[in-house]
Scaffold this motif. Structure first.
Motif, PDB file in Angstrom:
ATOM      1  N   TYR A  71       0.770  -1.113  -0.068  1.00 22.76           N
ATOM      2  CA  TYR A  71      -0.077  -0.118  -0.210  1.00 22.76           C
ATOM      3  C   TYR A  71       1.003   1.155   0.092  1.00 22.76           C
ATOM      4  CZ  TYR A  71      -3.049  -3.501   1.619  1.00 22.76           C
ATOM      5  OH  TYR A  71      -4.177  -4.796   1.848  1.00 22.76           O
ATOM      6  N   VAL A  72       2.118   1.051   0.081  1.00 23.29           N
ATOM      7  CA  VAL A  72       3.175   2.181   0.395  1.00 23.29           C
ATOM      8  C   VAL A  72       3.903   2.380  -1.009  1.00 23.29           C
ATOM      9  CG1 VAL A  72       4.871   2.997   1.731  1.00 23.29           C
ATOM     10  CG2 VAL A  72       2.812   1.881   2.805  1.00 23.29           C
ATOM     11  N   VAL A  97       2.332   8.090   4.679  1.00 20.73           N
ATOM     12  CA  VAL A  97       3.455   7.999   3.666  1.00 20.73           C
ATOM     13  C   VAL A  97       2.944   7.984   2.254  1.00 20.73           C
ATOM     14  CG1 VAL A  97       4.561   6.451   5.320  1.00 20.73           C
ATOM     15  CG2 VAL A  97       2.698   5.501   3.685  1.00 20.73           C
ATOM     16  N   PRO A  98       3.629   8.332   1.197  1.00 21.57           N
ATOM     17  CA  PRO A  98       3.167   8.245  -0.092  1.00 21.57           C
ATOM     18  C   PRO A  98       2.757   6.899  -0.677  1.00 21.57           C
ATOM     19  CG  PRO A  98       5.815   8.914  -0.077  1.00 21.57           C
ATOM     20  CD  PRO A  98       5.308   8.431   1.403  1.00 21.57           C
ATOM     21  N   ALA A  99       1.517   6.915  -1.198  1.00 24.06           N
ATOM     22  CA  ALA A  99       0.877   5.923  -1.680  1.00 24.06           C
ATOM     23  C   ALA A  99       0.951   5.767  -3.231  1.00 24.06           C
ATOM     24  CB  ALA A  99      -0.630   5.938  -1.356  1.00 24.06           C
ATOM     25  N   PRO A 101      -0.200   4.810  -6.901  1.00 24.53           N
ATOM     26  CA  PRO A 101      -1.472   5.108  -7.816  1.00 24.53           C
ATOM     27  C   PRO A 101      -2.500   3.775  -7.582  1.00 24.53           C
ATOM     28  CG  PRO A 101       0.311   5.339  -9.317  1.00 24.53           C
ATOM     29  CD  PRO A 101       0.837   4.739  -8.013  1.00 24.53           C
ATOM     30  N   HIS A 102      -1.981   2.506  -7.345  1.00 20.74           N
ATOM     31  CA  HIS A 102      -3.222   1.457  -7.424  1.00 20.74           C
ATOM     32  C   HIS A 102      -3.484   1.200  -6.031  1.00 20.74           C
ATOM     33  CE1 HIS A 102       0.884  -0.617  -5.805  1.00 20.74           C
ATOM     34  NE2 HIS A 102       0.027  -1.069  -5.131  1.00 20.74           N
ATOM     35  N   THR A 103      -3.064   2.124  -4.894  1.00 22.30           N
ATOM     36  CA  THR A 103      -3.748   2.113  -3.648  1.00 22.30           C
ATOM     37  C   THR A 103      -5.240   2.730  -3.651  1.00 22.30           C
ATOM     38  OG1 THR A 103      -1.648   2.391  -2.491  1.00 22.30           O
ATOM     39  CG2 THR A 103      -3.561   2.653  -1.246  1.00 22.30           C
ATOM     40  N   PRO A 104      -6.329   1.871  -3.279  1.00 25.54           N
ATOM     41  CA  PRO A 104      -7.405   2.114  -3.599  1.00 25.54           C
ATOM     42  C   PRO A 104      -8.035   3.686  -2.831  1.00 25.54           C
ATOM     43  CG  PRO A 104      -7.586   0.103  -2.606  1.00 25.54           C
ATOM     44  CD  PRO A 104      -6.205   0.650  -2.630  1.00 25.54           C
ATOM     45  N   ARG A 105      -8.767   4.289  -3.645  1.00 26.90           N
ATOM     46  CA  ARG A 105      -9.034   5.851  -3.304  1.00 26.90           C
ATOM     47  C   ARG A 105      -9.911   5.709  -1.687  1.00 26.90           C
ATOM     48  NH1 ARG A 105      -5.748   9.228  -3.791  1.00 26.90           N
ATOM     49  NH2 ARG A 105      -4.884   8.979  -5.842  1.00 26.90           N
ATOM     50  N   TRP A 106     -10.741   4.409  -1.488  1.00 31.64           N
ATOM     51  CA  TRP A 106     -11.354   4.201  -0.344  1.00 31.64           C
ATOM     52  C   TRP A 106     -10.448   4.419   0.871  1.00 31.64           C
ATOM     53  CZ3 TRP A 106     -11.892  -0.002  -3.913  1.00 31.64           C
ATOM     54  CH2 TRP A 106     -11.375  -1.266  -3.444  1.00 31.64           C
ATOM     55  N   LEU A 107      -9.152   3.854   0.825  1.00 31.97           N
ATOM     56  CA  LEU A 107      -8.235   4.215   1.736  1.00 31.97           C
ATOM     57  C   LEU A 107      -7.644   5.566   1.933  1.00 31.97           C
ATOM     58  CD1 LEU A 107      -6.565   0.609   1.496  1.00 31.97           C
ATOM     59  CD2 LEU A 107      -8.465   1.168   3.075  1.00 31.97           C
ATOM     60  N   ASP A 112      -2.855  11.632  -1.902  1.00 32.32           N
ATOM     61  CA  ASP A 112      -1.852  10.532  -2.512  1.00 32.32           C
ATOM     62  C   ASP A 112      -0.932  10.067  -1.471  1.00 32.32           C
ATOM     63  OD1 ASP A 112      -2.756  11.129  -5.244  1.00 32.32           O
ATOM     64  OD2 ASP A 112      -1.724  12.992  -5.247  1.00 32.32           O
ATOM     65  N   SER A 113      -1.606   9.946  -0.344  1.00 32.01           N
ATOM     66  CA  SER A 113      -0.597   9.349   0.840  1.00 32.01           C
ATOM     67  C   SER A 113      -1.756   8.476   1.469  1.00 32.01           C
ATOM     68  CB  SER A 113      -0.245  10.509   1.542  1.00 32.01           C
ATOM     69  OG  SER A 113      -1.175  11.389   2.068  1.00 32.01           O
ATOM     70  N   LEU A 114      -0.903   7.742   2.547  1.00 29.24           N
ATOM     71  CA  LEU A 114      -1.888   6.731   3.338  1.00 29.24           C
ATOM     72  C   LEU A 114      -1.160   6.744   4.749  1.00 29.24           C
ATOM     73  CD1 LEU A 114      -4.043   4.767   3.253  1.00 29.24           C
ATOM     74  CD2 LEU A 114      -2.280   3.044   2.848  1.00 29.24           C
ATOM     75  N   ALA A 115      -2.062   6.762   5.749  1.00 30.99           N
ATOM     76  CA  ALA A 115      -1.456   6.583   7.409  1.00 30.99           C
ATOM     77  C   ALA A 115      -1.407   5.306   7.484  1.00 30.99           C
ATOM     78  CB  ALA A 115      -2.462   7.449   7.981  1.00 30.99           C
ATOM     79  N   ILE A 116      -0.249   4.736   8.175  1.00 32.53           N
ATOM     80  CA  ILE A 116       0.030   3.672   8.526  1.00 32.53           C
ATOM     81  C   ILE A 116       0.728   3.424   9.874  1.00 32.53           C
ATOM     82  CG2 ILE A 116       0.297   2.739   6.158  1.00 32.53           C
ATOM     83  CD1 ILE A 116       3.429   2.814   6.477  1.00 32.53           C
ATOM     84  N   ARG A 117       0.667   2.219  10.561  1.00 33.29           N
ATOM     85  CA  ARG A 117       1.128   1.959  11.794  1.00 33.29           C
ATOM     86  C   ARG A 117       1.519   0.487  11.993  1.00 33.29           C
ATOM     87  NH1 ARG A 117      -2.520   3.938  15.010  1.00 33.29           N
ATOM     88  NH2 ARG A 117      -3.577   2.105  16.122  1.00 33.29           N
ATOM     89  N   VAL A 118       2.647   0.320  12.443  1.00 37.36           N
ATOM     90  CA  VAL A 118       2.892  -0.999  12.991  1.00 37.36           C
ATOM     91  C   VAL A 118       2.783  -0.964  14.578  1.00 37.36           C
ATOM     92  CG1 VAL A 118       4.721  -2.871  13.224  1.00 37.36           C
ATOM     93  CG2 VAL A 118       4.664  -1.539  11.079  1.00 37.36           C
TER      94      VAL A 118
END
Length: 190
Positions: A71-72, A97-99, A101-107, A112-118
């Motif tokens: 996703y990243v 983080v940068p996402a 283009p194939h990362t779904p827009r519903w996420l 153009d980024s996504l929030a992530i956590r381990v």
């Protein structure tokens, strides 16, 4: 709770996730609502429950970074930016983080980024390992209600039949800190 009960509940929750349902589970500070990030109907059901607009984007949580990599745009991150993330993980810090283009827009929503956590929460770790991928994660609460911090509060807001992974939150008072991995800027205080 006995280990066998927890194992049964974990298997039940994974079954619900595989059937594209929304579940609740304990995190570092509050109970979270989660679902399969790759299933649009599950994510839309979660957003409808929360009355949250899809444009805001969502957080993905995982047991390890490898679950988040699809996703990243990892190759866009410098060594220093990766080190910034890994120095905080596993732990209660979310990074934007940068996402690709194939990362779904519903996420990603309008970004153009996504929030992530381990996560370092043992129940989140077990759930993501058993499911084999990350989960969408947002606080378990109905619009206008406080985030749930106990199973009882989840049942009060979402009903007795709502699937919940039993457990305790990690005891933190505030939701996870959110930082921009590129700039290091603080987006939300933890």
């Amino acid at each position: 709770m006995h280990n066998q009960d927890l194992s049964t509940s974990l298997n039940d929750c994974v079954g619900h996730l595989k059937r594209h349902a929304v579940i609740a589970y304990p995190t570092e500070a509050v109970f979270g609502l989660g679902c399969d990030p790759d299933n649009e109907s599950a994510v839309m059901a979660l957003l409808a429950l929360k009355q949250r607009p899809v444009e805001k984007g969502l957080i993905l949580i995982a047991s390890e970074y490898a679950q988040l990599e699809p996703y990243v745009s990892d190759r866009e991150l410098s060594v220093i930016q990766r080190e910034r993330m890994f120095a905080c993980w596993p732990g209660p810090v979310t990074f934007v983080v940068p996402a690709p283009p194939h990362t779904p827009r519903w996420l990603t929503g309008k970004f153009d980024s996504l929030a992530i956590r381990v996560s370092d929460h043992p129940d989140v770790q077990a759930l993501c390992r058993a499911f084999g991928k990350p989960l969408v994660s947002t606080s378990a609460n109905l619009s206008g209600q406080p985030p749930c911090r106990t199973i009882e509060e989840v049942k009060l807001q979402f009903g007795n039949d709502f699937p919940v992974l039993p457990g305790l939150t990690g005891g933190r008072q505030n939701p996870s800190e959110i930082r921009d991995v590129i700039t290091g800027d603080l987006i939300r205080q933890g």
